[in-house]
Enzyme design. Sequence first.
Site, mmCIF file in Angstrom:
data_model
loop_
_atom_site.group_PDB
_atom_site.id
_atom_site.type_symbol
_atom_site.label_atom_id
_atom_site.label_comp_id
_atom_site.label_asym_id
_atom_site.label_seq_id
_atom_site.Cartn_x
_atom_site.Cartn_y
_atom_site.Cartn_z
ATOM 1 N N LYS A 1 0.805 -1.229 0.000
ATOM 2 C CA LYS A 1 0.000 0.000 0.000
ATOM 3 C C LYS A 1 0.845 1.289 0.000
ATOM 4 O O LYS A 1 0.423 2.300 -0.559
ATOM 5 C CB LYS A 1 -0.944 0.009 1.204
ATOM 6 C CG LYS A 1 -2.180 -0.851 1.016
ATOM 7 C CD LYS A 1 -3.041 -0.787 2.264
ATOM 8 C CE LYS A 1 -4.478 -1.113 1.971
ATOM 9 N NZ LYS A 1 -5.349 -0.934 3.137
ATOM 10 N N ASP B 1 -10.308 3.506 2.091
ATOM 11 C CA ASP B 1 -10.622 2.933 3.412
ATOM 12 C C ASP B 1 -11.429 3.903 4.280
ATOM 13 O O ASP B 1 -12.400 3.513 4.929
ATOM 14 C CB ASP B 1 -9.332 2.566 4.167
ATOM 15 C CG ASP B 1 -8.661 1.331 3.590
ATOM 16 O OD1 ASP B 1 -9.349 0.525 2.942
ATOM 17 O OD2 ASP B 1 -7.449 1.174 3.793
HETATM 18 N N1 LIG Z 1 -13.107 -3.973 7.129
HETATM 19 C C1 LIG Z 1 -12.169 -3.549 6.304
HETATM 20 O O1 LIG Z 1 -12.428 -3.187 5.149
HETATM 21 C C2 LIG Z 1 -10.758 -3.458 6.803
HETATM 22 C C3 LIG Z 1 -9.821 -2.685 6.082
HETATM 23 C C4 LIG Z 1 -8.505 -2.608 6.580
HETATM 24 C C5 LIG Z 1 -8.182 -3.300 7.736
HETATM 25 N N2 LIG Z 1 -9.117 -4.048 8.397
HETATM 26 C C6 LIG Z 1 -8.779 -4.757 9.654
HETATM 27 O O2 LIG Z 1 -8.314 -3.796 10.584
HETATM 28 C C7 LIG Z 1 -7.314 -4.376 11.433
HETATM 29 C C8 LIG Z 1 -6.055 -3.503 11.408
HETATM 30 O O3 LIG Z 1 -5.516 -3.524 10.092
HETATM 31 P P1 LIG Z 1 -4.260 -2.603 9.694
HETATM 32 O O4 LIG Z 1 -4.087 -2.745 8.242
HETATM 33 O O5 LIG Z 1 -4.387 -1.245 10.290
HETATM 34 O O6 LIG Z 1 -3.062 -3.373 10.436
HETATM 35 P P2 LIG Z 1 -1.695 -2.743 10.991
HETATM 36 O O7 LIG Z 1 -1.240 -1.626 10.150
HETATM 37 O O8 LIG Z 1 -0.795 -3.904 11.202
HETATM 38 O O9 LIG Z 1 -2.091 -2.129 12.437
HETATM 39 C C9 LIG Z 1 -2.468 -2.968 13.495
HETATM 40 C C10 LIG Z 1 -2.991 -2.126 14.640
HETATM 41 O O10 LIG Z 1 -3.393 -3.008 15.712
HETATM 42 C C11 LIG Z 1 -2.642 -2.668 16.883
HETATM 43 N N3 LIG Z 1 -2.407 -3.889 17.655
HETATM 44 C C12 LIG Z 1 -1.954 -5.073 17.194
HETATM 45 N N4 LIG Z 1 -1.877 -5.960 18.205
HETATM 46 C C13 LIG Z 1 -2.285 -5.325 19.329
HETATM 47 C C14 LIG Z 1 -2.441 -5.718 20.686
HETATM 48 N N5 LIG Z 1 -2.136 -6.956 21.091
HETATM 49 N N6 LIG Z 1 -2.907 -4.810 21.562
HETATM 50 C C15 LIG Z 1 -3.231 -3.550 21.149
HETATM 51 N N7 LIG Z 1 -3.107 -3.128 19.888
HETATM 52 C C16 LIG Z 1 -2.642 -3.996 18.976
HETATM 53 C C17 LIG Z 1 -1.381 -2.034 16.371
HETATM 54 O O11 LIG Z 1 -0.760 -1.256 17.387
HETATM 55 P P3 LIG Z 1 0.802 -0.826 17.249
HETATM 56 O O12 LIG Z 1 0.818 0.387 16.381
HETATM 57 O O13 LIG Z 1 1.222 -0.582 18.632
HETATM 58 O O14 LIG Z 1 1.519 -1.994 16.620
HETATM 59 C C18 LIG Z 1 -1.953 -1.180 15.228
HETATM 60 O O15 LIG Z 1 -2.602 -0.031 15.722
HETATM 61 C C19 LIG Z 1 -7.081 -5.788 10.896
HETATM 62 O O16 LIG Z 1 -7.800 -6.696 11.678
HETATM 63 C C20 LIG Z 1 -7.625 -5.733 9.484
HETATM 64 O O17 LIG Z 1 -8.102 -6.998 9.049
HETATM 65 C C21 LIG Z 1 -10.397 -4.128 7.944
#
Ligand SMILES: NC(=O)c1ccc[n+]([C@@H]2O[C@H](COP(=O)([O-])OP(=O)(O)OC[C@H]3O[C@@H](n4cnc5c(N)ncnc54)[C@H](OP(=O)(O)O)[C@@H]3O)[C@@H](O)[C@H]2O)c1
Length: 297
Positions: free
Chosen positions: A79, A115
């Site tokens: 991305k 998004d």
């Molecule tokens: N519905 C949709 O269309 C859609 C679109 C995009 C994403 N999503 C979902 O959204 C979620 C995040 O995606 P992303 O792309 O943003 O991933 P990402 O960039 O890897 O970010 C992950 C986020 O989760 C936090 N996190 C991970 N483990 C944690 C824990 N044990 N305790 C507290 N915080 C934690 C991370 O905090 P840190 O910054 O501290 O690591 C970060 O804020 C995923 O589940 C993804 O499947 C859904």
Amino acid sequence: MRLWGQFRTKISGRTKVCCVIGDPIEHTLSPVIHNAAFEELNLDFVYLAFRVRREELRDAIAGAKSLDIHGLNVTMPHKTAVMEHLDEIDSTSRSIGAVNTILNAGGRLVGYITDGVGAINALKENGVGLEGKKMLLLGAGGAGKAIAFNLAQEVEELKILNRTTQKAKELAEVLRKKFNKKVSGNSLSSELLKNELEEADILVNATSVGMHPDVHQSLVDPSWLRPDLCVMDLIYNPLETKLAKDAKSMGAKVVSGIEMLVYQGAASFEIWTNHPAPVKVMKQAVLNKLSELGTLS
Ligand SMILES: NC(=O)c1ccc[n+]([C@@H]2O[C@H](COP(=O)([O-])OP(=O)(O)OC[C@H]3O[C@@H](n4cnc5c(N)ncnc54)[C@H](OP(=O)(O)O)[C@@H]3O)[C@@H](O)[C@H]2O)c1
């Protein structure tokens, strides 16, 4: 709805090709969502998925241009990296530092991010107004950052909590300066979350906590949830997270990650086709697919 076999026989030299690129890509739901929409509107388009490894991204984008691929979705891990290979990037994508949609506009590749629009439309279409609302956003990763940009412009106040505190603080500062809105960033401690939730109208979980296989995890104690709260969980695997289940049982309004998935796809579809997306059909197609895969909970 017509059968996929009938659809395939319509493919010709004029058919416009869209696709998603990422790695891994096998489990993407995007072809299901977009092909259902193309069929519904009888558009001469087809949507495919390609695994593109990091080291092959440059060649893949050059190839897409050469092959006159009409539109692309871009997912993990490309991305951000894809941006340097594009001819133009819209201002929101540039601010966020990520692109999830590319339009081939007469040979010029233009990058967008859908998004944030997807999250906002998912809320609004489910009857959740944003004006004058206090929003609590958990997570400042890729998705959290993208939706924070759009939400900060719409709500009265945005509070961002993230495990890595610095990311939440930096994001809040950028948004405060850019939109002159009340935005704060802080650490994602249980105590802060509980306190901030008392003030919030809308809670959005943009962390990966609760995602398969850790389906019994939630950052929010059920006793902190209230009937007058709206909860959106971005996670769609499982379809209903522990947070969503807890919120529902406390009488809160719940908007699922599938809604956002469909609406961000709908926004990409509209960029490529200039037609209003058949959102209901797109949603039903993805629910059918998940049911077929046995993922529906
Ligand atoms: N519905 C949709 O269309 C859609 C679109 C995009 C994403 N999503 C979902 O959204 C979620 C995040 O995606 P992303 O792309 O943003 O991933 P990402 O960039 O890897 O970010 C992950 C986020 O989760 C936090 N996190 C991970 N483990 C944690 C824990 N044990 N305790 C507290 N915080 C934690 C991370 O905090 P840190 O910054 O501290 O690591 C970060 O804020 C995923 O589940 C993804 O499947 C859904």
